[in-house]
Motif scaffolding. Structure first.
Motif, PDB file in Angstrom:
ATOM      1  N   ARG A   1      -2.469   2.644   0.213  1.00 29.08           N
ATOM      2  CA  ARG A   1      -3.572   2.641   1.178  1.00 29.08           C
ATOM      3  C   ARG A   1      -4.858   2.103   0.524  1.00 29.08           C
ATOM      4  O   ARG A   1      -5.583   1.303   1.100  1.00 29.08           O
ATOM      5  CB  ARG A   1      -3.807   4.063   1.688  1.00 29.08           C
ATOM      6  CG  ARG A   1      -4.746   4.076   2.872  1.00 29.08           C
ATOM      7  CD  ARG A   1      -5.072   5.449   3.312  1.00 29.08           C
ATOM      8  NE  ARG A   1      -3.929   6.110   3.923  1.00 29.08           N
ATOM      9  CZ  ARG A   1      -3.983   7.348   4.430  1.00 29.08           C
ATOM     10  NH1 ARG A   1      -5.095   8.039   4.342  1.00 29.08           N
ATOM     11  NH2 ARG A   1      -2.938   7.897   4.983  1.00 29.08           N
ATOM     12  N   LEU A   2      -5.068   2.559  -0.722  1.00 30.54           N
ATOM     13  CA  LEU A   2      -6.241   2.075  -1.463  1.00 30.54           C
ATOM     14  C   LEU A   2      -6.185   0.561  -1.634  1.00 30.54           C
ATOM     15  O   LEU A   2      -7.156  -0.145  -1.445  1.00 30.54           O
ATOM     16  CB  LEU A   2      -6.270   2.705  -2.862  1.00 30.54           C
ATOM     17  CG  LEU A   2      -6.920   4.070  -2.988  1.00 30.54           C
ATOM     18  CD1 LEU A   2      -6.830   4.532  -4.438  1.00 30.54           C
ATOM     19  CD2 LEU A   2      -8.376   4.000  -2.568  1.00 30.54           C
ATOM     20  N   ASN A   3      -4.972   0.143  -1.971  1.00 31.21           N
ATOM     21  CA  ASN A   3      -4.754  -1.294  -2.196  1.00 31.21           C
ATOM     22  C   ASN A   3      -5.086  -2.105  -0.945  1.00 31.21           C
ATOM     23  O   ASN A   3      -5.772  -3.118  -1.010  1.00 31.21           O
ATOM     24  CB  ASN A   3      -3.277  -1.470  -2.568  1.00 31.21           C
ATOM     25  CG  ASN A   3      -3.128  -2.660  -3.469  1.00 31.21           C
ATOM     26  OD1 ASN A   3      -4.115  -3.130  -4.041  1.00 31.21           O
ATOM     27  ND2 ASN A   3      -1.917  -3.167  -3.580  1.00 31.21           N
ATOM     28  N   THR A   4      -4.580  -1.608   0.208  1.00 28.02           N
ATOM     29  CA  THR A   4      -4.826  -2.315   1.472  1.00 28.02           C
ATOM     30  C   THR A   4      -6.321  -2.418   1.748  1.00 28.02           C
ATOM     31  O   THR A   4      -6.835  -3.474   2.149  1.00 28.02           O
ATOM     32  CB  THR A   4      -4.152  -1.557   2.648  1.00 28.02           C
ATOM     33  OG1 THR A   4      -2.850  -1.175   2.229  1.00 28.02           O
ATOM     34  CG2 THR A   4      -4.113  -2.379   3.906  1.00 28.02           C
ATOM     35  N   LEU A   5      -7.016  -1.324   1.526  1.00 28.78           N
ATOM     36  CA  LEU A   5      -8.449  -1.300   1.803  1.00 28.78           C
ATOM     37  C   LEU A   5      -9.191  -2.332   0.948  1.00 28.78           C
ATOM     38  O   LEU A   5      -9.990  -3.132   1.457  1.00 28.78           O
ATOM     39  CB  LEU A   5      -8.990   0.106   1.522  1.00 28.78           C
ATOM     40  CG  LEU A   5     -10.472   0.307   1.811  1.00 28.78           C
ATOM     41  CD1 LEU A   5     -10.753   0.171   3.300  1.00 28.78           C
ATOM     42  CD2 LEU A   5     -10.921   1.689   1.332  1.00 28.78           C
ATOM     43  N   VAL A   6      -8.875  -2.321  -0.343  1.00 30.94           N
ATOM     44  CA  VAL A   6      -9.550  -3.259  -1.263  1.00 30.94           C
ATOM     45  C   VAL A   6      -9.196  -4.704  -0.884  1.00 30.94           C
ATOM     46  O   VAL A   6     -10.064  -5.580  -0.850  1.00 30.94           O
ATOM     47  CB  VAL A   6      -9.165  -2.940  -2.722  1.00 30.94           C
ATOM     48  CG1 VAL A   6      -9.708  -3.999  -3.672  1.00 30.94           C
ATOM     49  CG2 VAL A   6      -9.695  -1.573  -3.107  1.00 30.94           C
ATOM     50  N   ASN A   7      -7.914  -4.920  -0.535  1.00 31.85           N
ATOM     51  CA  ASN A   7      -7.493  -6.271  -0.140  1.00 31.85           C
ATOM     52  C   ASN A   7      -8.237  -6.755   1.100  1.00 31.85           C
ATOM     53  O   ASN A   7      -8.667  -7.897   1.180  1.00 31.85           O
ATOM     54  CB  ASN A   7      -5.989  -6.303   0.152  1.00 31.85           C
ATOM     55  CG  ASN A   7      -5.212  -6.409  -1.139  1.00 31.85           C
ATOM     56  OD1 ASN A   7      -5.801  -6.730  -2.186  1.00 31.85           O
ATOM     57  ND2 ASN A   7      -3.931  -6.101  -1.097  1.00 31.85           N
ATOM     58  N   ASP A   8      -8.371  -5.839   2.083  1.00 33.08           N
ATOM     59  CA  ASP A   8      -9.096  -6.179   3.315  1.00 33.08           C
ATOM     60  C   ASP A   8     -10.496  -6.654   2.990  1.00 33.08           C
ATOM     61  O   ASP A   8     -10.959  -7.682   3.490  1.00 33.08           O
ATOM     62  CB  ASP A   8      -9.208  -4.953   4.235  1.00 33.08           C
ATOM     63  CG  ASP A   8      -7.985  -4.814   5.118  1.00 33.08           C
ATOM     64  OD1 ASP A   8      -7.070  -5.650   4.961  1.00 33.08           O
ATOM     65  OD2 ASP A   8      -7.952  -3.879   5.934  1.00 33.08           O
ATOM     66  N   LEU A   9     -11.161  -5.893   2.154  1.00 35.32           N
ATOM     67  CA  LEU A   9     -12.552  -6.229   1.808  1.00 35.32           C
ATOM     68  C   LEU A   9     -12.620  -7.599   1.136  1.00 35.32           C
ATOM     69  O   LEU A   9     -13.460  -8.429   1.471  1.00 35.32           O
ATOM     70  CB  LEU A   9     -13.142  -5.171   0.864  1.00 35.32           C
ATOM     71  CG  LEU A   9     -13.516  -3.847   1.533  1.00 35.32           C
ATOM     72  CD1 LEU A   9     -13.775  -2.780   0.483  1.00 35.32           C
ATOM     73  CD2 LEU A   9     -14.741  -4.026   2.414  1.00 35.32           C
ATOM     74  N   LEU A  10     -11.703  -7.812   0.197  1.00 35.07           N
ATOM     75  CA  LEU A  10     -11.710  -9.090  -0.544  1.00 35.07           C
ATOM     76  C   LEU A  10     -11.399 -10.271   0.379  1.00 35.07           C
ATOM     77  O   LEU A  10     -12.068 -11.288   0.353  1.00 35.07           O
ATOM     78  CB  LEU A  10     -10.686  -9.046  -1.674  1.00 35.07           C
ATOM     79  CG  LEU A  10     -11.103  -8.203  -2.887  1.00 35.07           C
ATOM     80  CD1 LEU A  10      -9.993  -8.179  -3.918  1.00 35.07           C
ATOM     81  CD2 LEU A  10     -12.386  -8.762  -3.502  1.00 35.07           C
TER      82      LEU A  10
END
Ligand code: ADP
Length: 507
Positions: free
Chosen positions: A324-333
Motif C-alpha cells: 500500500r505504501l508503495n502504491t501511494l509513493v508511486n502515485d505521487l511520483l
C-alpha cells in the motif's frame, strides 16, 4: 537617471501624457503648415472665381438692359459695396470712364499699366467677348498680387446716343467694342487678417496644449487607477493570501486581466487547500501502514516468531501494508512526472480485453474473501493503439475506486464494447454516487469529495488525476456520469483498430 525616475518615465501616466502632447503638437503643426502654405493659394482661387462670377453678373445686366446704363451703374454700385476688396469700372476702349462705382479710388495710376496691358490683350484677341484674366503685376511680390480682369460688354446694341451721353464719342470705339469692364482685386489677405490669424494660432496652440495636458492627466489617472489596485491585490496574493478578488473597472481589457487573475488566485487557493489535505491524508496514509508494519514486526519478534502459521499471517499483513505504501509513493511520483511532462508513453497495438482481464484477475481473491461481485462484459477482443501499462493503470484506478465507493451493494461492472469506430470502456458501481457540485472537481489533483474526507475510505486523491493525465496523453475521450444514491459510471473511449491493420503495421 536613477531607477525611480526611469520607471516614472515608463509609466502609463507619463506616456499617455507625452503622446497626447505630441498628438496636439502635430495637429497644430499641420494647421500651421496648411495656413502658411495654402491659405494664400486658396484665397487667390476664391477671389478669381468670385471675380468671374461678378463679371458674368455685370455682363448679363448689361445685355438685359443695354439702353439704360444707369441700371448697370446701380448694379455695379451694389456689387462693389457687397463684395469686399473688389474694385470695378467700365471704360470705353479708348480709356474713357463710363461707370465708376463706389471704391473706384483703387484704380490709382499704379495699376494703369496693368489696365492698359489687359486692354491690349483683349483688343488683340480673336474672341472679343470672352473675358481675359491676368494676374499682373510683373515682378510683384506674392503679397502684392492683384487680379486684373477685363472683358467686353457687348457693343452692337448700344446706340450712339447712349454712348454719347456717357461720353463715348469715339465712333470707332463704340462701333467695334465700345465698353470694357475692368475688375481689380488683391489676391492676398490683408496684413491685419494674417496677423489676426497668427495671433489666434498662438492662442489656439496654448489652449490646445493646456487642454490636451488636462485630458491626458485625467485619462492617464483613470486608466492607471484600476491597474494600481490590481497591482495591490497581486501583492496581497504574493504574500500568500490566495483567493483575493481582483477589482474590475470600466475597461474590457483590464476586466479580462482582473478576471484571469481572480481565477488564478482562486485556483491557487484551491490547490493550496488540496495540498494541505494531501499532506494530512498522505501522512495519515503513511502512518497507518507504518504503525501496522511496526506492530506486526514486534508481534513476530515477541510472539509469533516461532509459530509458523501466525508468523506467516503477520508477515502477510506486513507485505500488504508495504504494498500500500508503495502504491501511494508511486502515485505521487507518477503524477509529478506526468504533470512535468517528463513521462513518455510507448504506444503499441494491444488487446484491451486481455489487458482488462489481467487487471480484474487481481481482484478475484478480494471478491471471494469479501463477497464483492465483479462483472466483466466484453464479447470480442478489441485492438487499440496506446501504452498498455498506462491504460491498465487507468482501468486499475477506475476499478479500485469503484470497489472503494460501491458501498453495501458490493457490485462492480466493467463493460468493454465497440461503439462505431471506437472502443468504449465503462466502469460502473451502484454506490453512493457523486454530488453534482463535486463532479467537476474530482479530476483535480488532491481532490477528495467532502463526504469522503472523514476517511472510512483510503486514497490519496490522486487516482483520477493520473487517469486524466494518461487519457490526455492518449488523446482519448473520457468522462463520468453519476447519480447520488444510484451509482457512478466512469468511461473512456479510444480508437478501435481493425485487427488486420494492426497486424500489418506490426509486421
Ligand atoms: P482517491 O484516492 O481519493 O480515490 P481519486 O482521484 O481516485 O482519489 O478520486 C477523487 C475523488 O472522486 C474521491 O475521493 C471520491 O470522492 C470521488 N470518486 C472517485 N470515484 C468514485 C466512485 N466510483 N464513486 C463515488 N465517488 C468517486
Amino acid at each position: 537617471m536613477n531607477a525611480k525616475t526611469k520607471s516614472k518615465l515608463k509609466s502609463i501616466r507619463f506616456k499617455l501624457f507625452a503622446y497626447f502632447c505630441l498628438f496636439s503638437m502635430l495637429i497644430l503643426l499641420l494647421v500651421y503648415g496648411l495656413q502658411a502654405l495654402f491659405l494664400n493659394y486658396y484665397f487667390a482661387q476664391m477671389k478669381v472665381s468670385e471675380t468671374t462670377k461678378i463679371a458674368q453678373q455685370i455682363v448679363k445686366t448689361f445685355e438685359r438692359d443695354h439702353q439704360d446704363l444707369t441700371r448697370l451703374a446701380k448694379t455695379m454700385d451694389v456689387l462693389a459695396t457687397t463684395n469686399d476688396d473688389i474694385y470695378m469700372r467700365v471704360e470705353t476702349l479708348a480709356g474713357k470712364t463710363v461707370i465708376a462705382p463706389y471704391g473706384d479710388s483703387f484704380f490709382v495710376p499704379k495699376y494703369s499699366i496693368d489696365i492698359s496691358k489687359v486692354r491690349d490683350m483683349l483688343s488683340s484677341g480673336t474672341n472679343k467677348y470672352v473675358s481675359t484674366v491676368s494676374t499682373s503685376l510683373d515682378k510683384a511680390s506674392d503679397d502684392d498680387k492683384i487680379l486684373v480682369y477685363a472683358c467686353f460688354l457687348e457693343d452692337d446694341l448700344v446706340s450712339p446716343e447712349v454712348a454719347d451721353a456717357f461720353g463715348a464719342s469715339n465712333l470707332e470705339c463704340w462701333n467695334s467694342s465700345s465698353y470694357v469692364l475692368y475688375i481689380l482685386t488683391p489676391l492676398h489677405l490683408a496684413k491685419t487678417t494674417t496677423s489676426i490669424l497668427s495671433d489666434q494660432f498662438i492662442y489656439a496652440s496654448v489652449i490646445a496644449l493646456i487642454l490636451s495636458s488636462v485630458i491626458a492627466i485625467y485619462f492617464s489617472r483613470r486608466i492607471s487607477k484600476p491597474l494600481k489596485s490590481i497591482t495591490r491585490s497581486a501583492a496581497e496574493m504574493g504574500k500568500g493570501n490566495y483567493g483575493v478578488q481582483f477589482p474590475r473597472s470600466d475597461y474590457t481589457e483590464i476586466n479580462e486581466l482582473a478576471d484571469t487573475l481572480t481565477h488564478a488566485s482562486r485556483e491557487l487557493e484551491k490547490t493550496e487547500m488540496y495540498q494541505k489535505d494531501l499532506i494530512a491524508n498522505v501522512s495519515h496514509d503513511l502512518r497507518t501502514p507504518l504503525t501496522m508494519i511496526k506492530s506486526y514486526a514486534e508481534m513476530i519478534r515477541d510472539l509469533s516468531g516461532d509459530i509458523p502459521e501466525k508468523r506467516d499471517a503477520h508477515l502477510a499483513v506486513i507485505i500488504d501494508e508495504t504494498d500500500r505504501l508503495n502504491t501511494l509513493v508511486n502515485d505521487l511520483l507518477n503524477l509529478r512526472h506526468m504533470q512535468n511532462k517528463t513521462i513518455t508513453i510507448e504506444k503499441n497495438y494491444f488487446d484491451i480485453k486481455a489487458a482488462a482481464e489481467s487487471i480484474l484477475a487481481s481482484y478475484d481473491i478480494r471478491c471471494q474473501k469479501e463477497g464483492y461481485n465483479l462483472i466483466f462484459n466484453c464479447r470480442d477482443s478489441i485492438t487499440v493503439y496506446g501504452d498498455e501499462s498506462k491504460i491498465k493503470q487507468v482501468i486499475a484506478n477506475l476499478v479500485g475506486n469503484a470497489f472503494k465507493f460501491c458501498g453495501e451493494d458490493k457490485t462492480v461492472i466493467v463493460n468493454i464494447k465497440r461503439v462505431g469506430k471506437k472502443m468504449r470502456c465503462e466502469v460502473r458501481d451502484n454506490g453512493a454516487g457523486i454530488a453534482p457540485d463535486e463532479i467537476d472537481h474530482i479530476w483535480e489533483r488532491y481532490y477528495k469529495s467532502s463526504s469522503n474526507l472523514v476517511r472510512p475510505v483510503e486514497g490519496s486523491g490522486l487516482g483520477l488525476s493520473i487517469v486524466k493525465e494518461i487519457l490526455i496523453l492518449h488523446k482519448a475521450q473520457y468522462g463520468v456520469t453519476s447519480k447520488v444514491g444510484k451509482g457512478t459510471t466512469f468511461w473512456f473511449e479510444m480508437d478501435a483498430i481493425k485487427s488486420k491493420n494492426a497486424l500489418m503495421t506490426r509486421s
